[in-house]
Design an enzyme around this catalytic site. Sequence first.
Site, mmCIF file in Angstrom:
data_model
loop_
_atom_site.group_PDB
_atom_site.id
_atom_site.type_symbol
_atom_site.label_atom_id
_atom_site.label_comp_id
_atom_site.label_asym_id
_atom_site.label_seq_id
_atom_site.Cartn_x
_atom_site.Cartn_y
_atom_site.Cartn_z
ATOM 1 C CE LYS A 186 -74.081 -87.735 28.117
ATOM 2 N NZ LYS A 186 -73.412 -88.710 28.982
ATOM 3 C CB CYS A 218 -80.973 -86.720 15.426
ATOM 4 S SG CYS A 218 -81.235 -88.249 14.561
HETATM 5 O O1 M6R Z 1 -80.259 -88.566 30.060
HETATM 6 P P1 M6R Z 1 -80.679 -89.752 30.876
HETATM 7 O O2 M6R Z 1 -80.043 -89.781 32.226
HETATM 8 O O3 M6R Z 1 -82.166 -89.877 30.991
HETATM 9 O O4 M6R Z 1 -80.161 -91.006 30.070
HETATM 10 C C1 M6R Z 1 -80.487 -92.312 30.461
HETATM 11 C C2 M6R Z 1 -79.671 -93.339 29.718
HETATM 12 O O5 M6R Z 1 -79.913 -93.267 28.348
HETATM 13 C C3 M6R Z 1 -78.176 -93.168 29.979
HETATM 14 O O6 M6R Z 1 -77.880 -93.181 31.331
HETATM 15 C C4 M6R Z 1 -77.381 -94.280 29.288
HETATM 16 O O7 M6R Z 1 -77.694 -95.509 29.867
HETATM 17 C C5 M6R Z 1 -75.886 -93.966 29.406
HETATM 18 N N1 M6R Z 1 -75.323 -93.805 28.090
HETATM 19 C C6 M6R Z 1 -75.125 -94.997 30.123
HETATM 20 O O8 M6R Z 1 -73.784 -94.668 30.216
#
Ligand code: M6R
Length: 610
Positions: free
Chosen positions: A605, A2
Amino acid sequence: MCGITGIVSLDLDNIGDLLVTCGRKLTYRGYDSVGVAAVQNNVVDLRKDVGTIEEVNKRLGLSSMRGDRGIIQLRWATYGAPTRTNAQPHFGCQEVFYGAHNGNIHNYYEYKQELIETGHIVRSENDGELCVHAVDKYYEQTGDMFEAVRLSTRDLKGAFAFAVGRADAQEIYAVKMGSSLVAGVDKNITIVSSDLPSILPVTRNVIYLRDGEMLRLTPHDVKVFRIEDGKELDRPVELSNIDINAAEKGGFPHFMLKEINEQPKVAQDLLGILDGGNIEKWAGLIEEASRVYLVACGSSYNAGMVGTYYFNRLAGLPILPAIGGQFIPMYGATLDDDSLCILVSQSGETKDILNVLNLVRENNLGKTLGVVNVIGSTLMFNADSYIPMGCGYEVSVPATKTYFSQTIIFAYLSAMLGKRNGTLDESEANRFLNLLRNDLPRLTRETIDHTGILAKMLAKTLMDANDLYCLGYGLTDGVAREGALKIKEICYNHCEGMYSSEFKHGPLSIVTNDYPVIFVTTTEDSWMVINHINEVSCRGGRTIIVGEQEEKLEPYVKKEIDYLTVPKTDVLLNPLLDVIPLQLLSYYLSVDLGINPDQPRNLSKTLTVD
Ligand code: M6R
């Protein structure tokens, strides 16, 4: 998950247009539904519906909404299905209070019941609505908007941020309680948003906030207060130098392809940042710790897996990788004041990671070192030290350049630590560091150019492969997991990433004629990986190989496109380069399947929820 943006201006009358412009920069946070509350002459016009910002704008004319202030919300559904009623913003009991949130209200069911029992009209099944009612409730008791917003946070449990306004007041309040929030101020206009890119169309004068803070926006200024006691705080206005075009596609059909192509520059810039960074501090934290954990989720975890192998190989250090959400039940009790948690998160807002950060901080359980991309994020502010990924904004939901940056950081840090503790002799460490500095950017470019063509052709042959495996060994363990995650995430195929020697312990039974299995290897490990390839190919499986061109591997591929070859170089660069063909394969497959890789269904994201 969100995104919210609130704007208060002195004399604009087309606030809808500006809210949509700013809201577009939050598209990556949610695309289940979108809504705008625009206020003109003390009347709130609220329009919202299911769909992306472009779809809802077209349907409801959000851009043409009149007014001098308002709030936009882009939703990634958690509480309540993606329906019009559950879309945000929401009204309170009457059409007076309007507001929207980001995050989760954990006491949703109890609190909703309590509100209903005291006469509140709660229309949706969405927890964001409760934030507006909580303010409504305390306004009824105090008659004071500031106090109403401040006290509302006592009723709401969870990690969230919200923005709320009153129809008859030219101001908006916002609260930061565990979810990200930044503000901006310019002449006769102020703005608050879940993320910086959506502030930039209005101003570069930015105010970063901490958890437990609230703010009041008027057309002239943004005032920040501590929620606990209402004390006004002095928060500096900082000039943001972030490239506003970073949130544009720059001629590429998708952000994902743009971001893959930015990787040579990421490598170059990052090495400069690391060389000029605080290596004494970062290395010192690791060296002084009795136990080091590397905690991350999704792609960041996969990068951490690659890191673990580098730390072992180059620095002789045992660093325990752990999935963010699993860390506390699995290792929480083993933390003490000598331990170090390396917390890796692109967004710096992932709740599973912040839970670990908070546990460590609140109980003095050692130190934390963040590896983080988003400047101004909670992780950046609250870790004992942080290493910046230096990628600029990554807009596409699938992580590409940030994963790449994380793996480079771990390779660099391992070589530095190895040099310091004598695991690597100085000349060997310097040779590898110079390879990173001088060769990696060029090799990354060559890999994109060469494997892009092959990956595009290979993708066409995998369109019906609903199920496949991606296997790695040693240094490419994390790479294979990352390749599989990319394919799952943006192609909706079931692709499992695992250790190649583990495949024979069960999953091998899935292999029949032409069943595709991707093997990711380094030149050092290919002698072993050949065994695992044989186990698949002798059963009729289709073996696809990612790695350097090696004569001994050639017999195992039936067509040229089944061998995605990266440039010949030092074996320690293989894991960094091997991921690129997998990113490109998933990208082209996604596009061929008619999916928008930038916005895969059901995902967001930034995951600020448990
Ligand atoms: O912001 P973050 O690196 O903590 O996010 C972790 C995951 O949510 C993120 O890497 C997710 O797996 C991606 N969308 C993969 O491409």
